[in-house]
Design a protein around this motif. Structure first.
Motif, PDB file in Angstrom:
ATOM      1  N   UNK A  24       0.812  -1.210   0.000  1.00 30.99           N
ATOM      2  CA  UNK A  24       0.000   0.000   0.000  1.00 30.99           C
ATOM      3  C   UNK A  24       0.848   1.264   0.000  1.00 30.99           C
ATOM      4  N   UNK A  25       1.862   1.318   0.855  1.00 32.41           N
ATOM      5  CA  UNK A  25       2.682   2.529   0.970  1.00 32.41           C
ATOM      6  C   UNK A  25       3.428   2.826  -0.324  1.00 32.41           C
ATOM      7  N   UNK A  26       4.052   1.809  -0.907  1.00 31.88           N
ATOM      8  CA  UNK A  26       4.821   2.026  -2.141  1.00 31.88           C
ATOM      9  C   UNK A  26       3.924   2.480  -3.292  1.00 31.88           C
ATOM     10  N   UNK A  27       2.734   1.904  -3.401  1.00 35.04           N
ATOM     11  CA  UNK A  27       1.854   2.279  -4.508  1.00 35.04           C
ATOM     12  C   UNK A  27       1.316   3.688  -4.308  1.00 35.04           C
ATOM     13  N   UNK A  28       1.073   4.086  -3.062  1.00 34.52           N
ATOM     14  CA  UNK A  28       0.647   5.463  -2.797  1.00 34.52           C
ATOM     15  C   UNK A  28       1.706   6.451  -3.292  1.00 34.52           C
ATOM     16  N   UNK A  29       2.963   6.153  -3.017  1.00 37.49           N
ATOM     17  CA  UNK A  29       4.030   7.066  -3.431  1.00 37.49           C
ATOM     18  C   UNK A  29       4.212   7.030  -4.935  1.00 37.49           C
ATOM     19  N   UNK A  30       4.159   5.845  -5.540  1.00 37.93           N
ATOM     20  CA  UNK A  30       4.270   5.754  -7.005  1.00 37.93           C
ATOM     21  C   UNK A  30       3.163   6.558  -7.681  1.00 37.93           C
ATOM     22  N   UNK A  31       1.977   6.548  -7.085  1.00 39.07           N
ATOM     23  CA  UNK A  31       0.872   7.304  -7.661  1.00 39.07           C
ATOM     24  C   UNK A  31       1.137   8.793  -7.713  1.00 39.07           C
ATOM     25  N   UNK A  32       2.007   9.291  -6.837  1.00 38.89           N
ATOM     26  CA  UNK A  32       2.345  10.715  -6.838  1.00 38.89           C
ATOM     27  C   UNK A  32       3.578  11.012  -7.687  1.00 38.89           C
TER      28      UNK A  32
END
Length: 463
Positions: A414-422
């Protein structure tokens, strides 16, 4: 008044499902008449008065950008988890501004302290604080200091310091005591712009008399950049915790690090001293030139490297910072966590160059640190390098496990995908989302919401 009280009692009994009490008006028609009178009594005689605390609400400000599209608002709200840090929130709002939209005020409103958020949110923060946003803000002066919103005051002071450094310093000297310590710290740090010998007396005054330890620390760092050594007792104490040793067999070298037999209390004291001692002070206490100290300082122990980078970022020159960074990079110890510590002292071009070097070297283990250094919405060339890193490949490998094992393992990504999304441009986000779907993750799964949100905000891209 007895009749009015009876009307109210009858109405309350009737609303709760019971019969109205026996009254002079008997029968169903009589009770209905009495209830009608009770309703009129409540509407005309029991109207609340305006409380003393009521205030006039200023007009809603004109927004600088369009609001987020309705179909993306539910996803945006899902990203507003209470567990998210302020750093993530500022990055999310800056990402949206870079794509040309603002958050809907029903979903999110900026805090009073807008530091880190785009300046376009300052009028909205003023409105939320019930301050007038229609009238033009006055120019910054001693008379208007308290009339300005904190964010407006900071921006105006930043411009004043750039255009008239002496006037900005004198104004801060006169008015700094009227603002909280956090705001005072930020304003004092702005004196780094056009820092000159004329600022020395005021900075020494802050070190001697300011109530805030953070303000004193910033003032000491600025004095160190001016070449002012200050008290050396702490530097001498720190030097006693350090040792110089020889390294290598064929290529002999020198290493400066902590003495190996320090107990935990002594180690904590050494790191605490690193926060207040300047590079020049430490070099003098170690009886070495600053450049020799930089060339010998340890590059392997994380805690020592972190402490020394903080010292360099606060009190060293750009050349000295880059000299130590070159040693870290050559030893393959450099990383975005370290680059985040020194980014405030580097130009945007130099920061981009160093970030690109790290990606090409494969030094990426923390997407949050990368976001802190580069900011959101990378350009295509940088994003190309990012998606080719081992770290992003590892994320996709985890996605393959998710597709096979089910949703129980989704939280780890979850954390990595949140950052990739930005971080990613819309085209790259669409490619990564497609890969996830190919690996068995359903496209509508909440874990992919950050990528879906990114793809939905295709532009325009604002430079």
């Amino acid at each position: 008044m007895d009749d009015l009280s009876r009307f109210e009692t009858a109405k309350l009994r009737w609303m709760s499902g019971g019969d109205a009490p026996a009254t002079a008006l008997s029968g169903t028609d009589g009770q209905l008449c009495e209830l009608a009178l009770a309703g009129q009594f409540r509407q005309t005689c029991l109207r609340p008065s305006l409380p003393d605390t009521a205030r006039h609400v200023p007009a809603y400000p004109k927004l600088a950008l369009p609001l987020l599209a309705e179909d993306l608002r539910p996803i945006f709200r899902s990203l507003l988890s209470p567990a998210q840090s302020r750093e993530y929130m500022t990055a999310l709002i800056r990402f949206m501004a870079a794509r040309g939209v603002m958050a809907h005020p029903f979903d999110w409103l900026p805090p009073r302290d807008t530091d880190g958020y785009p300046d376009i949110y300052v009028p909205l923060a003023k409105w939320y604080a019930s301050e007038d946003v229609e009238s033009a803000s006055p120019d910054l002066s001693a008379e208007t200091w308290t009339d300005l919103f904190p964010a407006e005051r900071r921006l105006a002071f930043q411009d004043l310091r750039r255009d008239d450094p002496d006037a900005a310093r004198d104004l801060l000297d006169a008015k700094a005591a009227t603002v909280p310590a956090e705001e005072r710290t930020r304003l004092v740090s702005l004196l780094a712009t056009n820092l000159a010998a004329a600022d020395q007396a005021y900075l020494e005054q802050l070190v001697a008399s300011d109530r805030s330890g953070k303000v004193k620390t910033v003032a000491r760092q600025l004095l160190a950049r001016l070449g002012v050594e200050g008290e050396t007792a702490e530097a001498d104490e720190l030097a006693a915790f350090l040792q110089t040793s020889k390294t290598g067999l064929l290529r002999r070298g020198t290493r400066i690090g902590l003495r190996p037999k320090l107990n935990p209390v002594q180690r904590r004291r050494a790191f605490a001293l690193m926060e207040s001692v300047s590079l020049v002070q430490l070099a003098r206490a170690m009886d070495q030139p600053p450049d020799s100290l930089i060339a010998a300082w340890d590059v392997e122990e994380h805690a020592l490297t972190t402490a020394f980078l903080e010292c360099l970022a606060g009190t060293g020159t750009e050349d000295q910072i880059l000299a130590y960074w070159a040693r870290l990079f050559a030893a393959k110890s450099a990383g975005f966590v370290y680059l985040d510590q020194i980014k405030a002292r580097l130009s945007s071009d130099k920061l981009r160059d160093l970030s690109g070097d790290l990606l090409r070297q494969g030094q990426l283990s923390n997407l949050t640190a990368l976001l802190a250094v580069t900011g959101p919405d990378l350009d295509a060339a940088f994003a190309d390098a990012l998606v080719r890193t081992d770290h992003v490949r590892a994320i996709l490998d985890k996605a393959a496990e998710i597709g096979a094992a089910g949703s129980a393992h989704h939280a780890s990504l979850d954390s990595d995908i949140r950052i990739l999304g930005l971080l990613l441009p819309a085209q790259h986000a669409a490619h990564i989302k497609e890969r996830f779907e190919q690996l068995g993750v359903h496209g509508a799964h909440p874990i992919l919401h950050p990528l879906t949100f990114n793809i939905g905000l295709k532009g325009p891209r604002l430079e």
